[in-house]
Enzyme design. Structure first.
Site, mmCIF file in Angstrom:
data_model
loop_
_atom_site.group_PDB
_atom_site.id
_atom_site.type_symbol
_atom_site.label_atom_id
_atom_site.label_comp_id
_atom_site.label_asym_id
_atom_site.label_seq_id
_atom_site.Cartn_x
_atom_site.Cartn_y
_atom_site.Cartn_z
ATOM 1 N N ARG A 161 -3.629 -8.251 1.246
ATOM 2 C CA ARG A 161 -3.748 -6.915 1.843
ATOM 3 C C ARG A 161 -4.915 -6.178 1.194
ATOM 4 N NH1 ARG A 161 1.067 -3.068 0.504
ATOM 5 N NH2 ARG A 161 -0.438 -2.235 -0.975
ATOM 6 N N HIS A 168 -0.733 0.105 1.562
ATOM 7 C CA HIS A 168 0.297 -0.299 2.537
ATOM 8 C C HIS A 168 0.071 0.405 3.866
ATOM 9 C CE1 HIS A 168 4.160 -0.888 4.477
ATOM 10 N NE2 HIS A 168 4.396 0.414 4.435
ATOM 11 N N TYR A 219 -0.102 0.844 -8.409
ATOM 12 C CA TYR A 219 0.618 -0.386 -8.771
ATOM 13 C C TYR A 219 -0.221 -1.663 -8.719
ATOM 14 C CZ TYR A 219 0.942 -0.316 -3.662
ATOM 15 O OH TYR A 219 0.640 -0.249 -2.333
#
Lengths: 326, 359
Positions: free
Chosen positions: B256, B260, B269
């Protein structure tokens, strides 16, 4: 015409519609060779074969989810949850998908599914087999929640539910499955959804109920008539969406309203009916609306369930009290 | 002691990250026009993605999940499906939907907060998005059941993310597909992240593909940055589903290259530099290198493609921005086939309060 029980009438309606409409498919746990734990699907496998009468793996969210896929793809699945206490894993699928696929796709996809399940206590079954949590389904926009209370209504309402183009939760009162027999004509005629059934005409009080409590309510109406009180008994039958007009018209006539249900009191469908009566018929009321319901407790195991279930004497007492109110 | 069962999980890659062929190419990949089509679609999707993020940042759409770095997965899967197959998406699979008749402007409409972007009216073989993670593989199994009962020779494909493989519904769908031998392909787009939780914290299983083995059918890993492998393995799995009623799980691995969604901040993170390390493997550059080695691609062609794709996306954005607002009563129009009488009062109240439409 044949005399039969409520569960036999369910079976008759399923057989009728499966023969009439090849897109009807029955699925669930033990619905095939075993004919369902209450025998509601008995004989269907032999008549219609394993493509259309499908024993599923044991997974209720799966039963709900694949039924949604089947329905959106043009079938009319009639899925059985073995008991209402085991419907909950399927709740996510019912709420997030079945109830709203029409809305989410602006009508391009629909979900003509029926989720059948036995519900209610009073048959001395193990825990989790006695739930009456119809309110958590009746709260959901996009669903219909239909509850038969006699063999004839089981037959006619199940046919209507299968033919309905939207998702229907069909709650079968297990306490009434073999309680009384009635002549049912296997003519394929559906009864109307979204419509109350007035089981008894009266002038002094409106008793509003559904499902297995119809039994105690009718018994209470008999006792009341011996006391000179004329009770009108309404079987709501479709608790979502409500046919509130029939209830309001009756309350306007009688001036009194008692709502009887087996489910816990708080947040029950009775609360909603009570509020609607207050909103729409306050000036017709000669006494406060009463609710006779199951307690706000966990449904007890077999030994104590008779203390949980409302009985006809509680109904008579509530009516007697409000008759004296004014 | 005896071993009663042994299983294998294969991994498929044809083109490595330097654009070199590492295995015998499938037939379609020997046709450079086919490869250029895939390349163009990946470029188009990336331009759309960049534009969609910009539209979110300027308040023209709501939260949007980027597909950056995953173009090979979705373009490859979409190319591997046939028109009459049924697609049951999650919500990041733009590259599949646009190959199946869904317009980019519909995708913007959906993320702009308009239900009409979810109806795919002109592309009937596609289900709406599924935001409840992992719930949609069950719908795919249900559709596959319907196809099998009606003896239709199509197959169903559904996608979920790596996080979705932890959901019970995902297992239940694979389980019934295995028992009933359903014509369905389960794709897991493993982009290594479920919002902030890495793949390693999602399951102790060595691969996600092996989860199919417990359901009684094959699972395989595919290099999601190799669009040739993705298209080929999708075609093979779909053919197997159509012709043999045999399900397959494809774990398609990419990274990715984004947060998100636009509402997320991965810097909270994701270790610094990780994304950059993975960028060396991203799918568009890889195919471009291969096309250049074949001598069928150059800077001039690239420039002209970029211009053409940007113009197409500009047009679709204009279409989206010019969409007439829906009427307020549409809130009630699709609840049931016919609105029950008890809700008519609420609808009338809404119309009275809201007028015919909100601008």
């Amino acid at each position: 015409m044949a005399e039969m029980t409520l569960v036999e009438a369910v079976n008759l309606a399923l057989a009728y519609e499966m023969k009439a409409d090849k897109s009807v498919v029955v699925l669930g746990e033990d619905v095939g060779k075993n004919g369902g734990v209450f025998r509601a699907t008995q004989g269907l496998l032999d008549k219609f074969g394993p493509d259309r009468v499908r024993d599923t793996p044991l997974a209720e969210s799966m039963i709900a989810g694949i039924s949604i896929g089947m329905a959106a793809a043009g079938l009319k699945p009639v899925a059985e949850f073995q008991f209402m206490g085991f419907l909950y894993p399927g709740y996510d699928q019912i709420v997030n998908h079945a109830a709203r696929i029409r809305n989410r796709t602006r009508g391009h996809m629909t979900c003509p599914v029926v989720f059948r399940t036995p519900y209610g206590c009073g048959i001395r079954s193990p825990e989790h087999h006695s739930e009456s949590t119809e309110a958590v389904l009746a709260h959901i926009p996009g669903l219909r929640v239909v509850i038969p209370s006699s063999p004839k209504r089981a037959y006619g309402l199940l046919l209507a539910s299968i033919r309905d183009p939207d998702p229907v939760i069909f709650l079968e009162p297990s306490r009434l499955y073999r309680w009384a027999k009635q002549d049912v004509i296997d003519d394929g005629k559906a009864l109307p959804l979204d419509t109350c059934f007035t089981l008894r005409v009266g002038t002094d009080v409106t008793l509003v109920t559904w499902g297995a409590m119809v039994k105690e309510t009718l018994a209470a109406a008999d006792l009341l008539s011996q006391n000179g009180v004329s009770a009108e008994v309404i079987d709501v039958a479709t608790i979502k969406p409500l046919d509130i007009d029939t209830i309001i018209a009756s309350v306007e006539k009688t001036g009194r309203c008692v709502i009887i249900h087996e489910a816990a009191k708080t947040g029950g469908v009775g609360a909603d009916i009570s509020a609607l009566v207050a909103e729409r018929a306050l000036l017709s009321l000669r006494a406060p609306v009463q609710r006779i319901t199951g307690y706000d407790t966990i449904v007890p195991y077999a030994k104590m369930e008779k203390y949980y279930l409302p009985n006809e004497h509680q109904i008579v007492e509530a009516v007697t009290n409000i008759m004296e109110f004014a | 002691m005896e071993i009663v069962a042994k299983f294998e999980v294969p991994y498929y890659q044809y083109l490595n990250h330097e654009g070199n062929v590492v295995a015998d190419l499938p037939a379609f990949a020997k046709d450079t026009q086919e490869l250029i089509k895939l390349y163009r679609l990946m470029v188009l999707n990336r331009i759309f993605d960049t534009k969609a993020i910009a539209l979110q940042r300027t308040g023209k759409i709501g939260t949007y999940p980027s597909t950056r770095g995953q173009e090979g997965v979705f373009v490859g899967v979409g190319a591997g499906m046939a028109k009459d197959d049924i697609f049951v998406p999650y919500y990041r699979d733009v590259g599949i939907l646009v190959q199946r008749g869904v317009k980019f402007s519909d995708i913007l409409l959906y993320w702009g907060g308009d239900e009409r972007g979810n109806c795919f009216a002109s592309a009937k073989n596609n289900f709406p998005y599924s935001v409840p993670v992992g719930s949609q593989p069950l719908h795919a199994a249900g559709v596959a059941t319907a196809l099998k009962i009606r003896k239709e020779k199509h197959a169903v494909l559904t996608v979920t993310g790596d996080g979705g493989t932890s959901e019970g519904d995902f297992y239940e769908a694979m389980n019934v597909a295995g028992v009933w031998k359903l014509p369905v392909v389960f794709v897991v787009s493993n982009n290594q992240w479920a919002i902030s939780v890495p793949r390693s914290e999602q399951t102790a299983a060595q691969t996600l593909a092996q989860k199919a083995i417990a359901a009684g059918f094959a699972g395989e890993q595919v290099d999601g940055n190799d669009v040739i492998a993705v298209r080929d393995r999708t075609e093979v799995a779909m053919k197997k589903a159509r012709e043999q009623n045999e399900p397959t799980l494809l774990e398609i691995i990419s990274y990715r290259q984004s947060d998100h969604t636009t509402a997320d901040d991965a810097s909270r993170y994701e270790a610094k530099g990780t994304r950059e390390t993975h960028w060396a493997h991203e799918p568009i550059m890889r195919l471009k290198k291969y096309l250049e080695k074949l001598g069928v691609w150059d800077d001039k062609k690239e420039e002209s493609l970029q211009t053409e794709c940007a113009a197409e996306i500009e047009k679709t954005v204009a279409d989206y921005l010019q969409t007439e607002p829906a009427t307020v009563e549409s809130l009630f129009d699709y609840l049931y086939e016919k609105l029950p009488k008890i809700y008519e009062e609420q609808r009338d109240q809404l119309i009275q309060l809201g007028g015919q439409s909100h601008g």
